[in-house]
Design an enzyme around this catalytic site. Structure first.
Site, mmCIF file in Angstrom:
data_model
loop_
_atom_site.group_PDB
_atom_site.id
_atom_site.type_symbol
_atom_site.label_atom_id
_atom_site.label_comp_id
_atom_site.label_asym_id
_atom_site.label_seq_id
_atom_site.Cartn_x
_atom_site.Cartn_y
_atom_site.Cartn_z
ATOM 1 C CB ILE A 20 97.246 0.271 72.693
ATOM 2 C CG1 ILE A 20 96.808 0.430 74.154
ATOM 3 C CG2 ILE A 20 96.326 1.060 71.750
ATOM 4 C CD1 ILE A 20 95.413 -0.031 74.476
ATOM 5 C CG ASP A 27 100.065 7.999 73.278
ATOM 6 O OD1 ASP A 27 100.261 8.275 72.106
ATOM 7 O OD2 ASP A 27 98.974 7.556 73.703
ATOM 8 N NE ARG A 78 97.335 4.492 60.275
ATOM 9 C CZ ARG A 78 96.132 4.167 60.667
ATOM 10 N NH1 ARG A 78 95.502 4.900 61.542
ATOM 11 N NH2 ARG A 78 95.543 3.092 60.168
ATOM 12 C CE LYS A 92 100.901 13.813 68.160
ATOM 13 N NZ LYS A 92 100.128 12.856 67.341
ATOM 14 C CG ASN A 93 97.282 12.700 69.773
ATOM 15 O OD1 ASN A 93 97.805 13.090 68.726
ATOM 16 N ND2 ASN A 93 97.730 11.664 70.454
ATOM 17 C CG ASP A 144 101.415 3.964 61.655
ATOM 18 O OD1 ASP A 144 101.642 2.802 62.026
ATOM 19 O OD2 ASP A 144 100.711 4.753 62.298
HETATM 20 N N1 EPU Z 1 92.119 -0.137 65.554
HETATM 21 C C1 EPU Z 1 91.560 -1.066 64.703
HETATM 22 N N2 EPU Z 1 90.622 -0.643 63.814
HETATM 23 C C2 EPU Z 1 90.226 0.657 63.742
HETATM 24 C C3 EPU Z 1 90.801 1.602 64.618
HETATM 25 C C4 EPU Z 1 91.755 1.170 65.518
HETATM 26 O O1 EPU Z 1 91.877 -2.251 64.741
HETATM 27 O O2 EPU Z 1 89.365 0.983 62.909
HETATM 28 C C5 EPU Z 1 93.113 -0.589 66.529
HETATM 29 C C6 EPU Z 1 94.481 0.050 66.324
HETATM 30 O O3 EPU Z 1 95.235 -0.618 65.341
HETATM 31 C C7 EPU Z 1 95.076 -0.049 67.705
HETATM 32 C C8 EPU Z 1 93.861 0.162 68.614
HETATM 33 O O4 EPU Z 1 92.721 -0.143 67.811
HETATM 34 O O5 EPU Z 1 95.580 -1.339 67.914
HETATM 35 C C9 EPU Z 1 93.712 1.565 69.178
HETATM 36 O O6 EPU Z 1 93.788 2.544 68.156
HETATM 37 P P1 EPU Z 1 93.076 3.957 68.271
HETATM 38 O O7 EPU Z 1 92.099 4.077 67.175
HETATM 39 O O8 EPU Z 1 92.601 4.177 69.678
HETATM 40 O O9 EPU Z 1 94.296 4.940 68.035
HETATM 41 P P2 EPU Z 1 94.358 6.163 67.031
HETATM 42 O O10 EPU Z 1 93.129 6.966 67.089
HETATM 43 O O11 EPU Z 1 94.832 5.687 65.707
HETATM 44 C C10 EPU Z 1 95.291 7.840 68.785
HETATM 45 C C11 EPU Z 1 96.484 8.748 68.917
HETATM 46 C C12 EPU Z 1 97.726 7.944 69.229
HETATM 47 C C13 EPU Z 1 97.494 7.199 70.527
HETATM 48 C C14 EPU Z 1 96.238 6.333 70.413
HETATM 49 C C15 EPU Z 1 95.898 5.697 71.746
HETATM 50 C C16 EPU Z 1 96.009 10.599 67.464
HETATM 51 C C17 EPU Z 1 96.347 11.335 66.231
HETATM 52 N N3 EPU Z 1 96.681 9.486 67.678
HETATM 53 O O12 EPU Z 1 95.556 6.980 67.690
HETATM 54 O O13 EPU Z 1 98.773 8.900 69.446
HETATM 55 O O14 EPU Z 1 98.611 6.389 70.801
HETATM 56 O O15 EPU Z 1 95.106 7.127 70.015
HETATM 57 O O16 EPU Z 1 94.884 4.760 71.590
HETATM 58 O O17 EPU Z 1 95.164 11.017 68.236
HETATM 59 C C18 EPU Z 1 100.914 9.902 69.113
HETATM 60 O O18 EPU Z 1 100.457 10.949 69.561
HETATM 61 O O19 EPU Z 1 102.143 9.769 68.867
HETATM 62 C C19 EPU Z 1 100.012 8.772 68.857
HETATM 63 C C20 EPU Z 1 100.379 7.733 68.151
#
Ligand code: EPU
Length: 421
Positions: free
Chosen positions: A332, A310, A98, A28-29, A122
């Site tokens: 995380i 995850d 998101r 998915k991701n 979220d």
């Molecule tokens: N963060 C910030 N600022 C930002 C971006 C992120 O503070 O601009 C923080 C987040 O709040 C979090 C941490 O950095 O505390 C890591 O967030 P990250 O950006 O890595 O996560 P994401 O890209 O929003 C993706 C996956 C998640 C998975 C995380 C693992 C997708 C659509 N989502 O989220 O997957 O847990 O990476 O880091 O790719 C799921 O599949 O159910 C899911 C939630």
């Protein structure tokens, strides 16, 4: 695409050891980001091994609203991108999914403009996008925010060196997609190293981009003037594979997870071996066996190659019935411990202190009505239900359909006692 997103509950009954083979879908991701990346080139991009899940349908709807023609045939998604599009991600879609924020990078990179609804809180609480915006600004974009929308503008973006405060998956992806059409070289330092980033880089390179170092902390991109559409096969979903591993962990058995990539989940597999599971990697996938009750371990979630956040709810489900005491630390997402209260309803002995969770394994859980708070916690409750006496009803199962292609059917094929309601 036929998806059981309307299903509201999953009924789980205590199950014996699981046996057989189960296939994992594409990740998915990765698929969601590759669909967004298709915006970077006019013409027809084709994705194979796309999971048939609600999030993919929504991302398709978002691209269609922008003016793309999107069709899904079995696990293939075809995206026809016109020369001009409506560069907007509306509230209705961003609020539901998101991940739609990842259109920001490709829209600014190719069209120099984007209007994207500000993602709200979220399932995991407050989730900022400051790193996405800061990096894009360093590439030359400007942003204003009004009426709940971020409006981005850029003439041609210009390559530069961007240092991420944290190896954010989404920020790395947005920057990568913006940088491929920028002028000159971009270097992303402290980039996320997840396998999905490598998949995105390989998709972009197939389009004619020049991305190097994906999968390491330093990713460099030499911008090009234009890209061409591409045909690509999505990598297998490591979190789905982890879900079947956890199911075997909870109730025992012997299973082959077809297509599972052990090399994408080494630290998680090491933990499962420490807990007493037998795991081997073969050409057809991951083979797993669990004969005796699991032993508890301590686990901390970390960015890749650490144990992914995850997997955390799945680990909680397994530790709930393991022998001993385990401590799980969520590093995380501060708000991602929402499976806890539901596991307690199933009889788990859990105490949380901040982002640390202490779990004292019990001999057996007892079935109850619970609610899926998000995709992975929902799947973890299904796993816990397999080890619970009697019947567990997991409500709000639409969360599970967002991220899993037929979780119920696939677990049933292994002998699990699971049905939709
Ligand atoms: N963060 C910030 N600022 C930002 C971006 C992120 O503070 O601009 C923080 C987040 O709040 C979090 C941490 O950095 O505390 C890591 O967030 P990250 O950006 O890595 O996560 P994401 O890209 O929003 C993706 C996956 C998640 C998975 C995380 C693992 C997708 C659509 N989502 O989220 O997957 O847990 O990476 O880091 O790719 C799921 O599949 O159910 C899911 C939630």
């Amino acid at each position: 695409m036929n998806i059981k997103s309307e299903v509201s509950s999953i009924c789980v009954r205590k199950s014996g050891p699981l046996e057989g083979n189960v296939r994992v879908s594409g990740a998915k991701n990765s698929a969601l980001k590759l669909m967004a990346a298709a915006l970077l080139a006019p013409g027809r991009s084709i994705l194979h091994n796309v999971p048939r899940i609600a999030d993919v349908v929504w991302m398709g709807e978002l691209l269609a609203q922008m003016g793309c023609a999107v069709s899904h045939q079995s696990d293939t998604t075809i995206i026809d991108v016109p020369d001009e599009i409506v560069p907007e991600a509306p509230y209705e879609i961003v609020e539901r999914m998101r991940a739609s924020i990842v259109v920001l990078g490709p829209l600014l990179g190719r069209f120099g403009k984007a209007r994207v609804s500000v993602p709200g809180g979220d399932d995991f609480g407050h989730r900022p996008i400051d790193m996405h915006l800061r990096g894009l600004k360093e590439l030359g974009a400007t942003f204003t925010t009004s009426h709940g929308y971020i409006e981005g503008r850029a003439h041609r973006l210009e390559g530069t060196r961007v240092l991420l405060e944290f190896p954010s998956v989404g920020a790395t992806e947005n920057l990568l997609m913006a940088a491929v059409l920028a002028k000159g070289e971009t270097v992303i330092d402290n980039a996320a190293r997840e396998p999905e980033i490598e998949d995105l880089a390989s998709f972009l390179n197939g389009m004619g981009a020049v991305v190097d170092g994906a999968g390491t902390s330093t990713v460099s991109v030499e911008g090009v003037d234009s890209l061409i559409p591409v045909e690509h096969t999505v990598l297998p979903d490591r979190i789905e594979a982890a879900t079947y591993l956890a199911a075997v962990g909870a109730v025992g058995g012997q299973v082959c997870i077809e297509g599972g990539r052990a090399d994408h989940m080494k630290m998680f597999l090491n933990k499962l071996v420490d807990m007493g599971m037998e795991i081997s990697s073969a050409a057809d996938g991951i083979h797993v066996a669990r004969l005796d009750r699991l032993h508890s371990v301590d686990v901390s979630t970390l960015p890749y190659p650490g144990v992914a956040t995850d997997y955390q709810p799945l680990l909680l489900a397994m530790l709930s019935v393991a022998d001993g005491i385990g401590i799980v630390t969520e590093n995380i997402f501060g708000g991602r411990l929402r499976a806890l209260d539901e596991l307690v309803r199933l009889g788990a002995d859990i105490r949380a202190e901040g982002h640390h969770v202490l779990i004292r394994g019990v001999e057996s859980l007892s079935g109850a009505r619970v609610r899926a708070p998000d995709i992975r916690a929902g799947a973890a409750l299904v796993v816990a239900g397999l080890a619970a006496e009697g019947e567990t009803i997991v409500g709000d199962a639409h969360h599970v359909a967002r991220g899993y292609e037929d979780l119920v059917g696939r677990l049933s094929s292994l002998g699990a006692n699971v049905t939709h309601m």
